[in-house]
Design a protein around this motif. Structure first.
Motif, mmCIF file in Angstrom:
data_model
loop_
_atom_site.group_PDB
_atom_site.id
_atom_site.type_symbol
_atom_site.label_atom_id
_atom_site.label_comp_id
_atom_site.label_asym_id
_atom_site.label_seq_id
_atom_site.Cartn_x
_atom_site.Cartn_y
_atom_site.Cartn_z
ATOM 1 N N ASP A 61 10.030 14.549 2.963
ATOM 2 C CA ASP A 61 10.940 14.334 4.096
ATOM 3 C C ASP A 61 12.215 15.141 3.945
ATOM 4 O OD1 ASP A 61 11.738 12.581 1.883
ATOM 5 O OD2 ASP A 61 13.320 11.972 3.266
ATOM 6 N N ASN A 62 12.317 15.930 2.886
ATOM 7 C CA ASN A 62 13.577 16.606 2.611
ATOM 8 C C ASN A 62 13.267 17.932 1.926
ATOM 9 O OD1 ASN A 62 15.738 17.521 0.889
ATOM 10 N ND2 ASN A 62 16.779 15.600 1.244
ATOM 11 N N ILE A 63 13.455 19.038 2.658
ATOM 12 C CA ILE A 63 13.005 20.334 2.128
ATOM 13 C C ILE A 63 13.835 20.781 0.923
ATOM 14 C CG2 ILE A 63 12.099 21.089 4.384
ATOM 15 C CD1 ILE A 63 14.547 22.982 4.573
ATOM 16 N N TRP A 64 14.990 20.182 0.713
ATOM 17 C CA TRP A 64 15.867 20.583 -0.385
ATOM 18 C C TRP A 64 15.580 19.795 -1.664
ATOM 19 C CZ3 TRP A 64 17.256 19.226 4.535
ATOM 20 C CH2 TRP A 64 17.683 20.262 5.366
ATOM 21 N N GLY A 65 14.953 18.654 -1.531
ATOM 22 C CA GLY A 65 14.731 17.801 -2.708
ATOM 23 C C GLY A 65 16.033 17.223 -3.229
ATOM 24 N N PHE A 66 17.069 17.274 -2.415
ATOM 25 C CA PHE A 66 18.353 16.692 -2.787
ATOM 26 C C PHE A 66 18.917 15.913 -1.600
ATOM 27 C CE2 PHE A 66 23.005 16.756 -2.954
ATOM 28 C CZ PHE A 66 23.197 16.113 -4.151
ATOM 29 N N PRO A 67 19.326 14.682 -1.740
ATOM 30 C CA PRO A 67 19.261 13.886 -2.963
ATOM 31 C C PRO A 67 17.822 13.562 -3.339
ATOM 32 C CG PRO A 67 19.853 12.513 -1.101
ATOM 33 C CD PRO A 67 19.833 13.915 -0.595
ATOM 34 N N SER A 68 17.576 13.432 -4.626
ATOM 35 C CA SER A 68 16.232 13.090 -5.078
ATOM 36 C C SER A 68 15.934 11.635 -4.709
ATOM 37 C CB SER A 68 16.150 13.262 -6.588
ATOM 38 O OG SER A 68 17.040 12.356 -7.204
ATOM 39 N N TYR A 69 14.669 11.257 -4.840
ATOM 40 C CA TYR A 69 14.318 9.855 -4.576
ATOM 41 C C TYR A 69 15.120 8.914 -5.479
ATOM 42 C CZ TYR A 69 10.116 10.858 -1.758
ATOM 43 O OH TYR A 69 9.240 11.244 -0.786
ATOM 44 N N ALA A 70 15.316 9.327 -6.744
ATOM 45 C CA ALA A 70 16.036 8.459 -7.678
ATOM 46 C C ALA A 70 17.476 8.258 -7.206
ATOM 47 C CB ALA A 70 16.016 9.069 -9.076
ATOM 48 N N LEU A 71 18.107 9.333 -6.761
ATOM 49 C CA LEU A 71 19.494 9.231 -6.290
ATOM 50 C C LEU A 71 19.566 8.365 -5.029
ATOM 51 C CD1 LEU A 71 22.391 10.090 -6.745
ATOM 52 C CD2 LEU A 71 21.916 12.264 -5.632
ATOM 53 N N SER A 72 18.600 8.543 -4.129
ATOM 54 C CA SER A 72 18.582 7.727 -2.907
ATOM 55 C C SER A 72 18.393 6.248 -3.246
ATOM 56 C CB SER A 72 17.435 8.160 -1.982
ATOM 57 O OG SER A 72 17.727 9.402 -1.416
ATOM 58 N N GLU A 98 20.271 0.831 -3.482
ATOM 59 C CA GLU A 98 20.249 -0.454 -4.192
ATOM 60 C C GLU A 98 21.497 -0.660 -5.048
ATOM 61 O OE1 GLU A 98 16.418 -0.776 -6.095
ATOM 62 O OE2 GLU A 98 15.383 -0.370 -4.207
ATOM 63 N N ARG A 99 22.458 0.253 -4.918
ATOM 64 C CA ARG A 99 23.727 0.148 -5.642
ATOM 65 C C ARG A 99 23.520 -0.116 -7.134
ATOM 66 N NH1 ARG A 99 24.838 2.061 -1.478
ATOM 67 N NH2 ARG A 99 26.266 1.378 0.120
ATOM 68 N N THR A 100 22.724 0.758 -7.744
ATOM 69 C CA THR A 100 22.477 0.625 -9.181
ATOM 70 C C THR A 100 22.339 2.009 -9.810
ATOM 71 O OG1 THR A 100 20.856 -0.038 -10.832
ATOM 72 C CG2 THR A 100 20.003 0.293 -8.615
ATOM 73 N N LEU A 101 22.781 2.132 -11.051
ATOM 74 C CA LEU A 101 22.677 3.419 -11.740
ATOM 75 C C LEU A 101 21.366 3.548 -12.509
ATOM 76 C CD1 LEU A 101 26.297 3.828 -13.162
ATOM 77 C CD2 LEU A 101 25.230 5.169 -11.351
ATOM 78 N N ARG A 102 20.565 2.470 -12.467
ATOM 79 C CA ARG A 102 19.359 2.443 -13.296
ATOM 80 C C ARG A 102 18.412 3.635 -13.043
ATOM 81 N NH1 ARG A 102 17.035 -3.004 -12.861
ATOM 82 N NH2 ARG A 102 19.065 -3.627 -13.679
ATOM 83 N N PRO A 103 18.094 3.958 -11.780
ATOM 84 C CA PRO A 103 17.187 5.101 -11.578
ATOM 85 C C PRO A 103 17.752 6.404 -12.150
ATOM 86 C CG PRO A 103 17.466 3.878 -9.531
ATOM 87 C CD PRO A 103 18.467 3.332 -10.499
#
Lengths: 512, 139
Positions: A102-113, A118-123
């Motif tokens: 869904d994102n040709i740039w790959g940024f933000p990554s799924y982990a960042l999204s 979810e307001r967490t730094l875990r990913p």
């Protein structure tokens, strides 16, 4: 009954079938209505979706693109296959954090999204530690579909979708192509319609599944489709039956789907306190790190070859991608062989489950080639397994084929026609031979071009074709080639950045 | 981004030039150092970096995936920072006669490193769409 007559008329004629190159009047004589559009993409799965995404961002208006497909959403087939192969919505798929269709740039990554949502730094901490201190972080399949739905609306994908079953693509006299579509029954005045376009893109996915020969023989001979199943078809009844009565399951295969099926069997065992026994047969049983030399060694053990993704990571952009791009013929086939082979990620949870199974005596893995499967007198299935220690009989209540063998590309009607009449040929692995920019070799027609991406092109100059990131790499190559030919614009740094900002704010892609 | 050798070098040089210079321009007054010194340090990271990248490329060959995890990109700050400090301290960095205070050097070096690493791990892909598929090559 004029409508009926038209339906009879608007069909393929012998003259059309016999002619490899179609003049306009031949199609008109058959009474097939013709729609003009600069580009059609056939398939309508994730392969079509990512190409359309690039092209819309490159400035092509929705009016210039048609997606010919028999599914309603690009992720529909993928959703079905992941669900039956034991990856329901909340589970995570085997895909890199920055491989986002869904994102040709790959940024933000799924982990960042996910971290943001979810307001967490875990990913993010997980991604930082991968693959040394943690397994590869991978996205939840449900989130992948949700984000694709958002992008689909943003680029106006539904406006470009035309439902129907594509029958064939033939070159047009004077350049370009005719793509013949069979619309859903009773939705149009004729049986077929044709799309006349300068460009065609084929992303028809996997041509079909192939069963292991011994299992196919068993199913045909005994008509038993419930106890011998393929992991890529719905087989929920196996898990349900095991909850009512203890049983033994034979798992065949050493790839990601075998891992998933084992996880499901082991999860159920733990969750419901079942007594399921698992016999696992690997055709190639890997006992440790393997490879020709020190610089080419893949991890392995307990039967499995371990790898984070389905190819070494550098095929999607690093030195293996650069190397493969230069190879042809036998050299290319040899390189595919060197880095290929069935493999699965070494996930900590799976390792623990298998260890528990081995310790508890209810999971047993061994090398073997199954010669034959027969029903036993007590109603179970007996497999004759030839292995290092001779031939032995192995009993089971169910057999799950996780080998994921794929059918020949000619099993797909459109590809078969293209091979027979469209000038297309096969690559060293027997699939469609494409150029580095994914144009199908031998199919050029005047100033038109025919491209293909996805599983049908495996074996080309770029190996990771049947993956999210591979589809994007293919789509970008095609979009750049189309820009050179005057369709859409090349996405340079300014356009790329401006379009990314629109993506980030969820603003629709403009027409033109 | 999974790098090829030329991509490693190009990415390092371009990011140090753009991101590194911007960070240096901001950090220098904060750590009370001279621009001449901090930019010499930046140039040192770039020049030595070409050699470091050759070493990293060699080490990467032992990895089956031929990849370079993000964490490595962060942790390599330690040997690179130490070597450059030793050279500064020994007076071997051209145009820098006296080494800056260790704290000033550490803050500047860390700020540049973090900024470059962060940009390389995401935002870089926004203007340079093809960069990640070309092993980090920009040219």
């Amino acid at each position: 009954m004029p409508e009926l007559e038209l339906r009879d008329r608007g069909d393929l004629t012998q003259a059309l079938l016999d002619n490899e190159i179609w003049p306009d009047d031949l199609v008109a004589e058959a009474g097939i209505p013709v729609h003009d559009v600069p580009l059609v993409t056939v398939g309508g799965g994730i392969g079509s979706f990512v190409l359309v995404d690039y092209l819309r961002i490159a400035g092509a208006p929705t009016a210039d693109i048609r997606v010919l497909s028999n599914i309603d959403h690009p992720w529909q087939t993928y959703e079905y296959l992941t669900r039956v192969s034991q990856i329901p919505g909340p589970e995570r798929i085997r895909s890199d954090s920055s491989s986002r269709p869904d994102n040709i740039w790959g940024f933000p990554s799924y982990a960042l999204s996910e971290a943001w949502r979810e307001r967490t730094l875990r990913p993010l901490a997980h991604v930082l530690g991968e693959p040394i201190f943690a397994d590869y972080w991978t996205p939840r399949v449900g989130d992948v579909f949700k984000s694709m739905a958002r992008e689909s609306a943003r680029i106006g994908y539904p406006k470009m979708l035309v439902k129907g079953v594509a029958r064939m693509v033939r070159r047009r006299a004077g350049g370009g192509y005719f793509t013949v579509l069979t619309p859903p029954a009773a939705t149009g005045p004729t049986k077929r319609v044709a799309y006349r376009s300068r460009f065609v893109h084929l992303a028809v996915g996997y041509p079909g599944l192939r069963f292991l020969p011994d299992l196919q023989e068993f199913r045909e001979k005994y008509g038993d489709f419930t106890r011998v199943v393929n992991a890529y078809e719905s087989h929920e009844h196996v898990y349900e039956a095991l909850r009512t009565r203890p049983g033994t399951v034979m798992v065949r295969g050493g790839g990601i789907v075998a891992s998933r099926v084992l996880q499901r069997l082991m999860d159920d065992r733990e969750r419901y306190g079942l007594q399921t026994k698992i016999v696992h047969i690997f055709r190639t049983f890997v006992t440790g790190a393997h490879g020709p030399h020190l610089w080419s060694r893949r991890k392995g053990g307990d039967g499995w070859a371990y790898q984070g993704f389905n190819y070494p990571k550098s095929v999607w952009g690093g030195q293996l991608k650069a190397k493969m791009r230069r190879l042809d013929g036998a050299e290319r086939a040899a390189e595919y062989k060197r880095m290929g082979g069935t493999n699965t990620p070494k996930r900590r949870r799976w390792q623990q489950q298998m260890r528990d199974g081995r310790d508890g005596g209810w999971y047993e893995a061994s090398q073997g080639i199954v010669e034959r499967v027969e029903p036993a007198a007590d109603g179970t299935l007996v497999s004759l397994v030839a292995g290092d220690a001779g031939t032995r009989k192995v009993g089971a209540d169910y057999i799950i084929d996780c080998t994921g063998l794929e059918a020949d590309i000619a099993e797909h009607r459109v590809l078969a026609d293209l091979l027979a009449h469209g000038g297309a040929g096969r690559n060293p692995l027997g699939r469609l031979e494409v150029e580095r920019h994914f144009e199908v070799k031998g199919t050029a027609s005047g100033d038109g071009a025919l491209y293909a991406t996805g599983a049908a092109t495996l074996g080309g100059y770029f190996p990771g074709v049947d993956t999210f990131l591979g589809l994007q790499i293919g789509a970008l190559e095609i979009a750049d080639d189309l820009a050179r030919r005057g369709f859409g614009r090349r996405i340079g740094p300014v356009r790329s950045t401006a379009q990314w900002v629109r993506w980030a704010f969820g603003r629709p892609v403009r027409e033109g | 981004m999974v790098p090829v050798l030329s991509g490693r070098i190009q990415t390092r040089l371009v990011l140090l030039l753009i991101v590194g210079s911007a960070v240096t321009a901001v950090v220098t007054p904060l750590v009370v150092a001279g621009y001449r010194t901090t930019f010499a340090v930046l140039a040192g990271v770039a020049v030595l970096g070409v050699g470091w990248e050759l070493l990293y490329h060699l080490l990467m060959q032992f990895r089956w995936e031929k990849d370079w995890p993000s964490l490595f990109g962060l942790l390599t700050a330690v040997p690179e920072g130490l070597l450059l400090w030793l050279l500064l301290d020994a007076g071997l960095v051209p145009t820098v006669d006296t080494a800056p205070p260790l704290a000033a050097y550490a803050i500047h070096f860390t700020a540049v490193w973090l900024a470059v690493w962060l940009v390389a791990n995401g935002p870089m892909r926004v203007p340079f769409l093809r960069w990640r598929f070309r092993g980090g090559r920009l040219a």
